[in-house]
Write a protein that holds these residues in place. Structure first.
Motif, PDB file in Angstrom:
ATOM      1  N   VAL A   1      41.845  10.342  13.548  1.00 40.51           N
ATOM      2  CA  VAL A   1      41.485  11.604  12.897  1.00 40.51           C
ATOM      3  C   VAL A   1      42.213  12.711  13.643  1.00 40.51           C
ATOM      4  O   VAL A   1      42.172  12.776  14.873  1.00 40.51           O
ATOM      5  CB  VAL A   1      39.960  11.834  12.937  1.00 40.51           C
TER       6      VAL A   1
ATOM      7  N   ASN B   1      41.877  20.347   7.971  1.00 41.83           N
ATOM      8  CA  ASN B   1      41.092  19.434   8.802  1.00 41.83           C
ATOM      9  C   ASN B   1      39.965  20.080   9.578  1.00 41.83           C
ATOM     10  O   ASN B   1      39.373  19.469  10.441  1.00 41.83           O
ATOM     11  CB  ASN B   1      42.012  18.677   9.768  1.00 41.83           C
TER      12      ASN B   1
ATOM     13  N   CYS C   1      44.586  11.263   9.874  1.00 42.66           N
ATOM     14  CA  CYS C   1      43.627  11.362   8.774  1.00 42.66           C
ATOM     15  C   CYS C   1      42.925  12.709   8.795  1.00 42.66           C
ATOM     16  O   CYS C   1      42.606  13.236   9.860  1.00 42.66           O
ATOM     17  CB  CYS C   1      42.519  10.317   8.914  1.00 42.66           C
TER      18      CYS C   1
ATOM     19  N   PRO D   1      39.469  14.680   8.364  1.00 48.87           N
ATOM     20  CA  PRO D   1      38.130  14.207   8.737  1.00 48.87           C
ATOM     21  C   PRO D   1      37.303  13.722   7.547  1.00 48.87           C
ATOM     22  O   PRO D   1      36.315  13.010   7.716  1.00 48.87           O
ATOM     23  CB  PRO D   1      37.482  15.424   9.405  1.00 48.87           C
ATOM     24  N   THR D   2      37.716  14.105   6.332  1.00 46.25           N
ATOM     25  CA  THR D   2      36.973  13.691   5.138  1.00 46.25           C
ATOM     26  C   THR D   2      37.624  12.501   4.433  1.00 46.25           C
ATOM     27  O   THR D   2      37.130  12.049   3.402  1.00 46.25           O
ATOM     28  CB  THR D   2      36.913  14.864   4.138  1.00 46.25           C
ATOM     29  N   ASP D   3      38.740  12.006   4.969  1.00 46.75           N
ATOM     30  CA  ASP D   3      39.496  10.946   4.295  1.00 46.75           C
ATOM     31  C   ASP D   3      39.016   9.569   4.789  1.00 46.75           C
ATOM     32  O   ASP D   3      39.604   8.984   5.705  1.00 46.75           O
ATOM     33  CB  ASP D   3      40.998  11.143   4.570  1.00 46.75           C
ATOM     34  N   ASN D   4      37.960   9.066   4.178  1.00 43.70           N
ATOM     35  CA  ASN D   4      37.344   7.831   4.669  1.00 43.70           C
ATOM     36  C   ASN D   4      38.278   6.626   4.550  1.00 43.70           C
ATOM     37  O   ASN D   4      38.279   5.753   5.405  1.00 43.70           O
ATOM     38  CB  ASN D   4      36.039   7.560   3.916  1.00 43.70           C
ATOM     39  N   ASP D   5      39.093   6.591   3.493  1.00 46.29           N
ATOM     40  CA  ASP D   5      40.021   5.478   3.316  1.00 46.29           C
ATOM     41  C   ASP D   5      40.989   5.393   4.492  1.00 46.29           C
ATOM     42  O   ASP D   5      41.385   4.312   4.913  1.00 46.29           O
ATOM     43  CB  ASP D   5      40.828   5.648   2.024  1.00 46.29           C
ATOM     44  N   CYS D   6      41.371   6.533   4.990  1.00 48.18           N
ATOM     45  CA  CYS D   6      42.304   6.577   6.117  1.00 48.18           C
ATOM     46  C   CYS D   6      41.577   6.246   7.420  1.00 48.18           C
ATOM     47  O   CYS D   6      42.089   5.483   8.240  1.00 48.18           O
ATOM     48  CB  CYS D   6      42.926   7.967   6.199  1.00 48.18           C
ATOM     49  N   ILE D   7      40.380   6.777   7.575  1.00 43.86           N
ATOM     50  CA  ILE D   7      39.668   6.621   8.848  1.00 43.86           C
ATOM     51  C   ILE D   7      39.350   5.151   9.151  1.00 43.86           C
ATOM     52  O   ILE D   7      39.373   4.728  10.306  1.00 43.86           O
ATOM     53  CB  ILE D   7      38.375   7.489   8.833  1.00 43.86           C
ATOM     54  N   VAL D   8      39.094   4.343   8.096  1.00 43.56           N
ATOM     55  CA  VAL D   8      38.766   2.929   8.334  1.00 43.56           C
ATOM     56  C   VAL D   8      39.981   2.125   8.820  1.00 43.56           C
ATOM     57  O   VAL D   8      39.838   1.023   9.333  1.00 43.56           O
ATOM     58  CB  VAL D   8      38.176   2.241   7.068  1.00 43.56           C
ATOM     59  N   ASP D   9      41.165   2.698   8.658  1.00 45.03           N
ATOM     60  CA  ASP D   9      42.374   2.036   9.151  1.00 45.03           C
ATOM     61  C   ASP D   9      42.375   2.099  10.691  1.00 45.03           C
ATOM     62  O   ASP D   9      42.377   3.192  11.272  1.00 45.03           O
ATOM     63  CB  ASP D   9      43.595   2.781   8.572  1.00 45.03           C
TER      64      ASP D   9
END
Lengths: 270, 197
Positions: free
Chosen positions: A107, A137, A92, A94-102
């Motif tokens: 990151v 990133n 992910c 670092p700004t991709d919140n949809d990915c980070i919650v996975d």
């Protein structure tokens, strides 16, 4: 004269380049190194790290380094130390919140410059026909300081390309890494699809890189026009002042000569 | 900035000093109209590998002729490649050329030019968003929102046929002559009207 007026209203149609973000992020230093992740493996893409290395220099030199109105200088930086999860991880920005919650995602560790690697996790690519993705990133304010290019190693699509097309794909992703977005112009490198006969940049690409990395008086190549880091405010360099003074003085002399000419004309007509 | 302003004011205030000799050195004033092609054979202009050899980019300009000695002239000029707007005016591009040539009249009808110039390419970004294809989906990208300029020095060569009060000229510009990997060639075809010949 009619031809002249016709020329004034006819000109070639232009498309427009775009940027990755709304604040025009770019690398602060115009000299940017492109590295290969030292621990990357590209088995499905059928490359080893030496093959990958051979693609970088032409991707830099045949495309982005050729624009005289831009001071960008991309160079091959060789190999980096091993990067965790680079080959298989769901990575992910670092700004991709949809990915980070996975929970399965990580990151991607910040890198300096541009790092290229192969990755076989299909979740990083929106379809098996996607050749590569770029993840800027690492940012410092408005500046990009690091970006990662992932070549799709989860499908054979990259392996099926010719060497020149692979170079074009790398150059396209480097375009994203330095801050450019896509364009509608099919002739441009930053068009979203590969073009079979990719020879050089399109006009949009040249305008875009010149916007993000503008050249400032290069002395025909002797001065280099390098955007070296300076503590002086913009426009206050000695080089710039010298040119401005020379130009101003020349214009002043020419204006005075023109005034004389117009005066003598007026006199002779009276 | 303040330093530059002071210099410009001092230079302008020196104008009368140059006006002591009432006789002007300028013998020609001319106006250019033409079309500019940027980066000959180095810009891809279609998706089958075609490279651009000619472009219609209307250009206007003004120049002066100052005789030097024998058949030589000093020929300063200013040209403007008229604004090119891209994608509903999200980006406006202006190119200005401030040039100085040494001209040599080989015959009464043929003039060769050698000179240098400064190419000033200005891009005005008008901001905005664009939805573009991105693989199997679409993504939002952004138009530039600032005003930025590139400045280049060029080596210029020209050949001009003089026809009474008009002339036709091929003017070439070489970028980065001392840096091979970045060297590019542009040209303009000018039709010129001599107002004071």
């Amino acid at each position: 004269m009619k031809i002249f007026f016709l020329l004034l209203i006819i000109s070639s149609p232009l498309f427009a380049y775009t940027l990755n973000n709304n604040f025009g992020a770019s690398f602060k230093n115009n000299e940017i190194k492109v590295y290969i992740a030292g621990n990357t493996t590209c088995s499905t893409a059928q490359l080893n790290i030496y093959d990958l290395n051979d693609l970088i220099t032409p991707a830099n030199d045949n495309f982005w380094n050729r624009v005289p109105t831009s001071n960008i200088r991309l160079s091959n930086g060789g190999y980096t130390d091993a990067i965790d999860n680079i080959n298989t991880g769901r990575l992910c920005a670092p700004t991709d919140n949809d990915c980070i919650v996975d929970a399965a995602a990580t990151v991607i560790p910040p890198v300096d410059g541009i790092v290229i690697a192969c990755n076989n996790n299909p979740d990083n690519f929106n379809g098996s026909n996607v050749l590569a993705v770029t993840i800027p990133n690492k940012f410092s304010g408005r500046d990009i300081t690091g970006a990662v290019i992932l070549i799709n190693d989860s499908s054979v699509v990259f392996a099926g390309l010719s060497k020149s097309d692979k170079i074009g794909v790398i150059a396209h992703e480097v375009g994203h890494a330095i801050g450019l977005g896509h364009t509608d112009d099919t002739a441009a490198l930053m068009y979203y699809r590969t073009v079979k006969q990719r020879k050089t940049l399109g006009e949009d690409d040249m305008r875009g890189v010149s916007y993000l990395y503008p050249m400032k008086l290069d002395g025909m190549g002797l001065l280099g026009g390098c955007g070296t880091i300076s503590t002086k405010p913009p426009g206050a360099s000695g080089k710039s002042l010298f040119w401005q003074m020379s130009i101003t003085l020349t214009i002043v002399i020419l204006i005075s000569e023109l005034i004389k000419l117009l005066r003598s004309k007026t006199r002779s007509s009276t | 900035m303040k330093r530059h302003l002071i210099f410009i004011l001092v230079a302008i205030s020196a104008l009368p000093a140059f006006a002591d000799d009432p006789q002007s050195s300028i013998k020609e004033i001319y106006f250019n109209l033409g079309t500019h092609t940027e980066y000959y054979n180095a810009v891809q202009n279609d998706d089958s590998g075609g490279l651009r050899k000619f472009d219609l980019a209307p250009t206007i300009g003004i120049g002066l002729g100052i005789p030097w000695k024998n058949n030589f002239h000093f020929l300063p000029e200013f040209n403007w490649v008229l604004p090119q707007t891209a994608e509903d005016s999200h980006i406006i591009i202006n190119t200005f050329m401030l040039r100085g040539d040494l001209g040599y009249d080989v015959y009464g009808w043929l003039r060769l030019r050698l000179g240098t110039g400064i190419m000033w390419q200005n891009q005005q970004g008008r901001a905005g968003k664009s939805t573009q294809n991105n693989g199997n989906s679409t993504s939002t990208f952004y138009y530039p929102n600032e005003n930025r300029s590139s400045l280049n020095n060029t080596l210029d060569l020209g050949i001009e046929t003089l026809l009474d009060q008009y002339s036709i000229r091929l003017q070439t510009y070489t970028y980065s002559i001392f840096k091979k990997e970045q060297r590019q060639y542009s040209y303009t075809i000018f039709l010129t009207y001599f107002w004071d010949k």
